[in-house]
Design a protein around this motif. Sequence first.
Motif, short mmCIF file in Angstrom:
data_model
loop_
_atom_site.label_atom_id
_atom_site.label_comp_id
_atom_site.label_asym_id
_atom_site.label_seq_id
_atom_site.Cartn_x
_atom_site.Cartn_y
_atom_site.Cartn_z
N ASP A 146 24.47 27.53 -56.64
CA ASP A 146 25.15 27.60 -57.93
C ASP A 146 26.19 28.73 -57.92
O ASP A 146 27.32 28.55 -58.38
N ALA A 147 25.83 29.89 -57.37
CA ALA A 147 26.78 31.00 -57.29
C ALA A 147 27.95 30.66 -56.37
O ALA A 147 29.09 31.02 -56.65
N LEU A 148 27.67 29.95 -55.27
CA LEU A 148 28.74 29.55 -54.37
C LEU A 148 29.70 28.58 -55.05
O LEU A 148 30.93 28.69 -54.89
N ALA A 149 29.17 27.65 -55.83
CA ALA A 149 30.02 26.69 -56.54
C ALA A 149 30.97 27.42 -57.48
O ALA A 149 32.16 27.08 -57.57
N LYS A 150 30.48 28.43 -58.17
CA LYS A 150 31.33 29.18 -59.09
C LYS A 150 32.39 29.98 -58.33
O LYS A 150 33.53 30.11 -58.78
N ARG A 151 32.01 30.48 -57.14
CA ARG A 151 32.96 31.28 -56.38
C ARG A 151 34.08 30.43 -55.78
O ARG A 151 35.23 30.86 -55.70
N LEU A 152 33.76 29.21 -55.34
CA LEU A 152 34.76 28.35 -54.71
C LEU A 152 35.65 27.63 -55.71
O LEU A 152 36.68 27.08 -55.33
N ALA A 153 35.24 27.61 -56.95
CA ALA A 153 36.04 26.91 -57.97
C ALA A 153 37.43 27.54 -58.04
O ALA A 153 37.58 28.75 -58.23
N GLY A 154 38.44 26.73 -57.86
CA GLY A 154 39.81 27.20 -57.92
C GLY A 154 40.37 27.69 -56.60
O GLY A 154 41.56 28.01 -56.52
N SER A 155 39.56 27.74 -55.55
CA SER A 155 40.06 28.18 -54.24
C SER A 155 40.92 27.09 -53.63
O SER A 155 40.69 25.90 -53.84
N GLU A 156 41.93 27.48 -52.86
CA GLU A 156 42.84 26.53 -52.26
C GLU A 156 42.39 26.05 -50.89
O GLU A 156 42.69 24.92 -50.48
N ALA A 157 41.69 26.91 -50.13
CA ALA A 157 41.29 26.54 -48.78
C ALA A 157 40.04 27.32 -48.39
O ALA A 157 39.87 28.48 -48.76
N VAL A 158 39.16 26.68 -47.63
CA VAL A 158 37.97 27.33 -47.09
C VAL A 158 38.05 27.28 -45.58
O VAL A 158 38.42 26.25 -44.99
N VAL A 159 37.73 28.40 -44.94
CA VAL A 159 37.82 28.52 -43.48
C VAL A 159 36.42 28.79 -42.95
O VAL A 159 35.72 29.68 -43.45
N THR A 160 36.02 28.05 -41.94
CA THR A 160 34.69 28.21 -41.34
C THR A 160 34.82 28.26 -39.83
O THR A 160 35.90 28.04 -39.27
N PHE A 161 33.71 28.51 -39.17
CA PHE A 161 33.63 28.37 -37.71
C PHE A 161 32.54 27.35 -37.42
O PHE A 161 31.37 27.60 -37.63
N ASN A 162 32.96 26.18 -36.97
CA ASN A 162 32.08 25.02 -36.78
C ASN A 162 31.52 24.52 -38.10
O ASN A 162 30.48 23.85 -38.13
N GLY A 163 32.21 24.83 -39.19
CA GLY A 163 31.73 24.40 -40.50
C GLY A 163 31.88 22.92 -40.75
O GLY A 163 31.15 22.34 -41.55
N ALA A 164 32.82 22.27 -40.05
CA ALA A 164 33.04 20.84 -40.27
C ALA A 164 31.83 20.03 -39.86
O ALA A 164 31.56 18.97 -40.43
N THR A 165 31.09 20.51 -38.86
CA THR A 165 29.91 19.77 -38.38
C THR A 165 28.59 20.41 -38.80
O THR A 165 27.55 19.77 -38.65
N PHE A 166 28.63 21.67 -39.29
CA PHE A 166 27.36 22.29 -39.66
C PHE A 166 27.35 22.84 -41.08
O PHE A 166 26.67 22.29 -41.95
N ASP A 167 28.11 23.91 -41.33
CA ASP A 167 27.97 24.62 -42.61
C ASP A 167 28.24 23.72 -43.81
O ASP A 167 27.41 23.66 -44.74
N LEU A 168 29.38 23.05 -43.83
CA LEU A 168 29.75 22.27 -45.01
C LEU A 168 28.84 21.05 -45.20
O LEU A 168 28.38 20.81 -46.33
N PRO A 169 28.54 20.27 -44.15
CA PRO A 169 27.57 19.16 -44.36
C PRO A 169 26.21 19.67 -44.81
O PRO A 169 25.56 19.03 -45.64
N MET A 170 25.78 20.82 -44.28
CA MET A 170 24.49 21.37 -44.68
C MET A 170 24.51 21.76 -46.15
O MET A 170 23.57 21.45 -46.91
N LEU A 171 25.57 22.43 -46.58
CA LEU A 171 25.67 22.82 -47.99
C LEU A 171 25.72 21.60 -48.90
O LEU A 171 25.11 21.58 -49.98
N LYS A 172 26.46 20.58 -48.48
CA LYS A 172 26.57 19.37 -49.30
C LYS A 172 25.22 18.68 -49.45
O LYS A 172 24.83 18.25 -50.55
N SER A 173 24.48 18.56 -48.35
CA SER A 173 23.18 17.88 -48.41
C SER A 173 22.19 18.68 -49.24
O SER A 173 21.41 18.10 -50.02
N ARG A 174 22.20 20.01 -49.11
CA ARG A 174 21.28 20.82 -49.90
C ARG A 174 21.66 20.79 -51.37
O ARG A 174 20.78 20.82 -52.25
#
Length: 382
Positions: free
Chosen positions: A127-155
């Motif tokens: 919930d805190a992450l959702a509030k922090r990302l609201a309005g952001s233009e771009a998110v940068v990760t390292f291997n997030g396309a296959t791990f971090d972001l799918p994991m966050l979405k599923s959780r």
Amino acid sequence: MPARPLKLDLYAQQTAQQHENERPPIGQQVDQTRVWWKSLRVPIDRGVGCIPPEALLWQDVSLLGLKPGCLGQAMDARSLVFLDTETTGLGAGGMVFLVGLAYFEGDSLVIEQLLGLDFPGEAGVLDALAKRLAGSEAVVTFNGATFDLPMLKSRAVLARQSIPYPQLQIDLYQLARRIFSKRLPRMGQQALEENVLGYRREGDLAGSEIPGRYFRFLKERDQSLLEDILRHNALDVQNMVSLAAVLCGMLADPLGACTHPEDIYCIARLYQRAGDKQKARALYAAVQDGLDGAAREALALMFRREKRYEDAFLAWQDMASAGQGGAGPYVEMAKYWEHRERNYGKALACAQKALACANAMEREDILWRIARLQQKEAKTCP
């Protein structure tokens, strides 16, 4: 000299007094969750190795979006949010218990961390992450396309929540793999920090030990068990900023910033696939004397696709003269003489040279080509 490792003291007094009421002590219930929040400001001139975070502010960060079919999208470095997660494991059984964020604010790089203090705390982290990302233009990760972001979405789905991810999502791992694939055997973040940033972490907790350390904390409630986890996560997001700065610099000026011809070749290939053929040709030409003919071959293939057959022939000829590519350049020159110039004698001569340096797998096709060319030449003779 490398900058001193970033220290994160779990018990340090927080700097932002206005958020004091938002940071519950360990074990205090807040909105049915248990979440601990930490914020640290790092001066933008303090980085890893010799690459401070402010180096990214000097770069054209649109190059971070360079990928096949896309030349990037205009954006400001201060609009980027760098993200890294720590989980209890892979797959559906793992939970996200820590999210680290880094972004520019004024003359500082702000590092925020959201920590779930038990399993129910994950919902509060999301919930805190959702509030922090609201309005952001771009998110940068390292291997997030296959791990971090799918994991966050599923959780988030399991928690019946929604996280408003920015439309632009940049994965530095995928970009680094495209640039360093011919030179570096390992592409993990710490391997890139050592080989690209010249920085080696000292006393860092191994990522494989993090789930076990967190489970020990859940059992023993010893807050000191979290310190190394928080430090590891903070280093991940901070060092991503420096890595992004180096990658941008290499993409903006490959000939000036790259010291290895393998990297220039890979960048040329990336520009070619993204659609900037003019820049790709220039970079291939700059390294065509090395790399066992790979750059010349790529250049010749580009010319052939553009139906610049004479330029392609010259590139194949240069390869053959330099002894590069084995039988391949001679076969391509034979095709040119046969199909473009209808000169079967020269085509036959090239095919015979190809046979002389062919391997066992190539010989059958070349022999068949020679036989066909001999028949064609015989028909044209008076």
